[in-house]
Motif scaffolding. Structure first.
Motif, PDB file in Angstrom:
ATOM      1  N   ASN A 124       3.758  -6.731   7.116  1.00 58.49           N
ATOM      2  CA  ASN A 124       3.905  -5.802   5.992  1.00 58.49           C
ATOM      3  C   ASN A 124       2.583  -5.164   5.568  1.00 58.49           C
ATOM      4  O   ASN A 124       2.482  -4.599   4.481  1.00 58.49           O
ATOM      5  CB  ASN A 124       4.559  -6.480   4.779  1.00 58.49           C
ATOM      6  CG  ASN A 124       5.297  -5.488   3.907  1.00 58.49           C
ATOM      7  OD1 ASN A 124       5.884  -4.513   4.399  1.00 58.49           O
ATOM      8  ND2 ASN A 124       5.283  -5.709   2.604  1.00 58.49           N
ATOM      9  N   LYS A 125       1.564  -5.238   6.442  1.00 59.47           N
ATOM     10  CA  LYS A 125       0.300  -4.558   6.163  1.00 59.47           C
ATOM     11  C   LYS A 125       0.397  -3.115   6.641  1.00 59.47           C
ATOM     12  O   LYS A 125       0.917  -2.848   7.729  1.00 59.47           O
ATOM     13  CB  LYS A 125      -0.858  -5.254   6.878  1.00 59.47           C
ATOM     14  CG  LYS A 125      -1.133  -6.662   6.401  1.00 59.47           C
ATOM     15  CD  LYS A 125      -2.280  -7.265   7.196  1.00 59.47           C
ATOM     16  CE  LYS A 125      -2.552  -8.702   6.764  1.00 59.47           C
ATOM     17  NZ  LYS A 125      -3.648  -9.302   7.590  1.00 59.47           N
ATOM     18  N   PRO A 126      -0.101  -2.167   5.857  1.00 60.10           N
ATOM     19  CA  PRO A 126      -0.017  -0.763   6.284  1.00 60.10           C
ATOM     20  C   PRO A 126      -0.939  -0.459   7.454  1.00 60.10           C
ATOM     21  O   PRO A 126      -2.006  -1.059   7.600  1.00 60.10           O
ATOM     22  CB  PRO A 126      -0.439   0.014   5.033  1.00 60.10           C
ATOM     23  CG  PRO A 126      -1.277  -0.948   4.256  1.00 60.10           C
ATOM     24  CD  PRO A 126      -0.714  -2.309   4.519  1.00 60.10           C
ATOM     25  N   VAL A 127      -0.512   0.458   8.280  1.00 63.19           N
ATOM     26  CA  VAL A 127      -1.309   0.985   9.380  1.00 63.19           C
ATOM     27  C   VAL A 127      -1.807   2.366   8.972  1.00 63.19           C
ATOM     28  O   VAL A 127      -1.053   3.153   8.398  1.00 63.19           O
ATOM     29  CB  VAL A 127      -0.470   1.074  10.670  1.00 63.19           C
ATOM     30  CG1 VAL A 127      -1.254   1.768  11.773  1.00 63.19           C
ATOM     31  CG2 VAL A 127      -0.036  -0.308  11.113  1.00 63.19           C
ATOM     32  N   ILE A 128      -3.068   2.658   9.253  1.00 61.20           N
ATOM     33  CA  ILE A 128      -3.650   3.953   8.876  1.00 61.20           C
ATOM     34  C   ILE A 128      -3.689   4.854  10.098  1.00 61.20           C
ATOM     35  O   ILE A 128      -4.191   4.468  11.156  1.00 61.20           O
ATOM     36  CB  ILE A 128      -5.059   3.774   8.298  1.00 61.20           C
ATOM     37  CG1 ILE A 128      -5.003   2.925   7.026  1.00 61.20           C
ATOM     38  CG2 ILE A 128      -5.690   5.134   7.990  1.00 61.20           C
ATOM     39  CD1 ILE A 128      -6.362   2.519   6.497  1.00 61.20           C
ATOM     40  N   ILE A 129      -3.150   6.053   9.948  1.00 63.79           N
ATOM     41  CA  ILE A 129      -3.152   7.034  11.029  1.00 63.79           C
ATOM     42  C   ILE A 129      -3.935   8.256  10.587  1.00 63.79           C
ATOM     43  O   ILE A 129      -3.816   8.712   9.442  1.00 63.79           O
ATOM     44  CB  ILE A 129      -1.714   7.425  11.433  1.00 63.79           C
ATOM     45  CG1 ILE A 129      -1.750   8.470  12.553  1.00 63.79           C
ATOM     46  CG2 ILE A 129      -0.893   7.908  10.249  1.00 63.79           C
ATOM     47  CD1 ILE A 129      -0.385   8.779  13.149  1.00 63.79           C
TER      48      ILE A 129
END
Length: 276
Positions: free
Chosen positions: A124-129
C-alpha cells in the motif's frame, strides 16, 4: 595476460554498475509481488512515461474474479486521491494515468479485490511516476552507449594506472572524450527533449544527474591535463574512483520535477524510503 585481466576486471565492474543502476534508479519499473488464494503474482509498476499520451498501468491477472483500481494524485500534493477502475481485457487489467507535462509526477497505488477481500500492491505504499517528453532514439541511444563506454574506459584506465601500465594515459584521453560526448553533448540534448531544458545543474539549478556529470568531467579534465607531459597515475586513479562513486548514486535522484502549483520545473528530492 595482464591486459586480458585488466579488461575483464573493468568489464565486471562496469556490468555490476549497470545492474546496480537498473535496480536502484527511481525511473525503472517497481517490482512487487502479492499472493491471492495461494497464487503468487509478480508485477512491474511503471515509474516513467515518455511522449504525449496517457500512461497505461497494465497487470496480467488470469483470475477473472480479481478486479482492481488505481488511486492517484499529483506529487507532491495533499490532494484527494482520484480512484479509477481497472478494465479487464482477457487476462489483462489496465487503467490509464492522465498525461502530465514533462517533469510532472503522480503518486499512485494499485489495489486488487477478490470476493470482498482487498489486496493492496507494494504494501500500500505509493509509487511515484514522472512524465517526460519523447526523446528520439538517435539521441538517446548514443547518449546511453557513450556513457557506459565512458564508465568502462574509466574503470580500465584506473586499473591500468593503479598497476602503472604504460598505456593508461591513452585510455585517460579516450575516457575524457567519451565522457565529454556522452555527458556534456548528448546528455543536455536528451535533457532538452525530455524536460525542455538543456542544463539543470550548477550554476543554474541542482539537478543531481547534471551535477554528477559535471563533477566527473572536472576530475577527468584534471587527469587529462596532469598527465599530458608527465606520468601522474594518481590523478587517473582518483578520477576513476570518483566516476565509480558517481555511478553508485541511483540515476535520476534529485531530478527535474514540475511544481504542481506554479507549473515551473524545479528539482525535488525523491527519498529512498519512498522508492522501496
Amino acid at each position: 595476460m595482464k591486459l586480458i585481466l585488466y579488461w575483464t576486471l573493468a568489464l565486471i565492474i562496469t556490468f555490476t554498475a549497470i545492474i546496480y543502476q537498473r535496480t536502484t534508479g527511481p525511473t525503472y519499473d517497481k517490482k512487487t509481488e502479492i499472493t491471492i488464494d495461494n497464487q503468487r503474482y509478480n508485477f512491474k509498476l511503471v515509474r516513467s512515461h515518455g511522449g504525449e499520451t496517457d500512461c497505461p498501468v497494465v497487470l496480467q491477472v488470469a483470475d477473472k474474479n480479481i478486479s482492481g483500481e488505481i488511486h492517484y494524485r499529483k506529487f507532491p500534493t495533499n490532494d484527494e486521491w482520484i480512484i479509477t477502475e481497472m478494465v479487464r481485457t482477457g487476462d489483462i487489467l489496465s487503467a490509464d494515468l492522465p498525461h502530465l507535462p514533462p517533469a510532472g509526477k503522480y503518486e499512485y497505488k494499485v489495489v486488487l479485490e477478490k470476493e470482498g477481500a482487498i489486496f493492496p500492491l507494494n504494501n500500500n505504499k505509493p509509487v511515484i511516476i514522472r512524465f517526460k517528453g519523447d526523446v528520439p532514439a538517435t539521441i538517446l541511444v548514443p547518449h546511453i552507449i557513450l556513457m557506459f563506454v565512458a564508465m568502462f574506459l574509466s574503470n580500465l584506465a584506473g586499473i591500468m594506472a593503479l598497476f602503472k601500465h604504460a598505456r593508461y594515459r591513452l585510455f585517460t584521453r579516450i575516457t575524457f572524450w567519451a565522457l565529454l560526448a556522452g555527458g556534456l553533448i548528448f546528455g543536455p540534448w536528451v535533457q532538452w527533449h525530455a524536460f525542455g531544458e538543456a542544463w539543470a545543474g550548477i550554476p543554474f539549478a541542482w539537478d543531481l544527474t547534471d551535477n554528477k556529470t559535471l563533477i566527473a568531467f572536472i576530475f577527468w579534465l584534471l587527469a587529462l591535463l596532469m598527465n599530458r607531459k608527465k606520468e601522474r597515475p594518481a590523478y587517473t586513479i582518483a578520477a576513476s574512483v570518483v566516476m565509480l562513486i558517481i555511478y553508485s548514486i541511483p540515476h535520476s535522484m534529485y531530478g527535474s520535477q514540475l511544481d504542481p502549483e506554479t507549473g515551473e520545473i524545479i528539482q525535488g528530492w525523491i527519498t529512498l524510503f519512498l522508492l522501496n
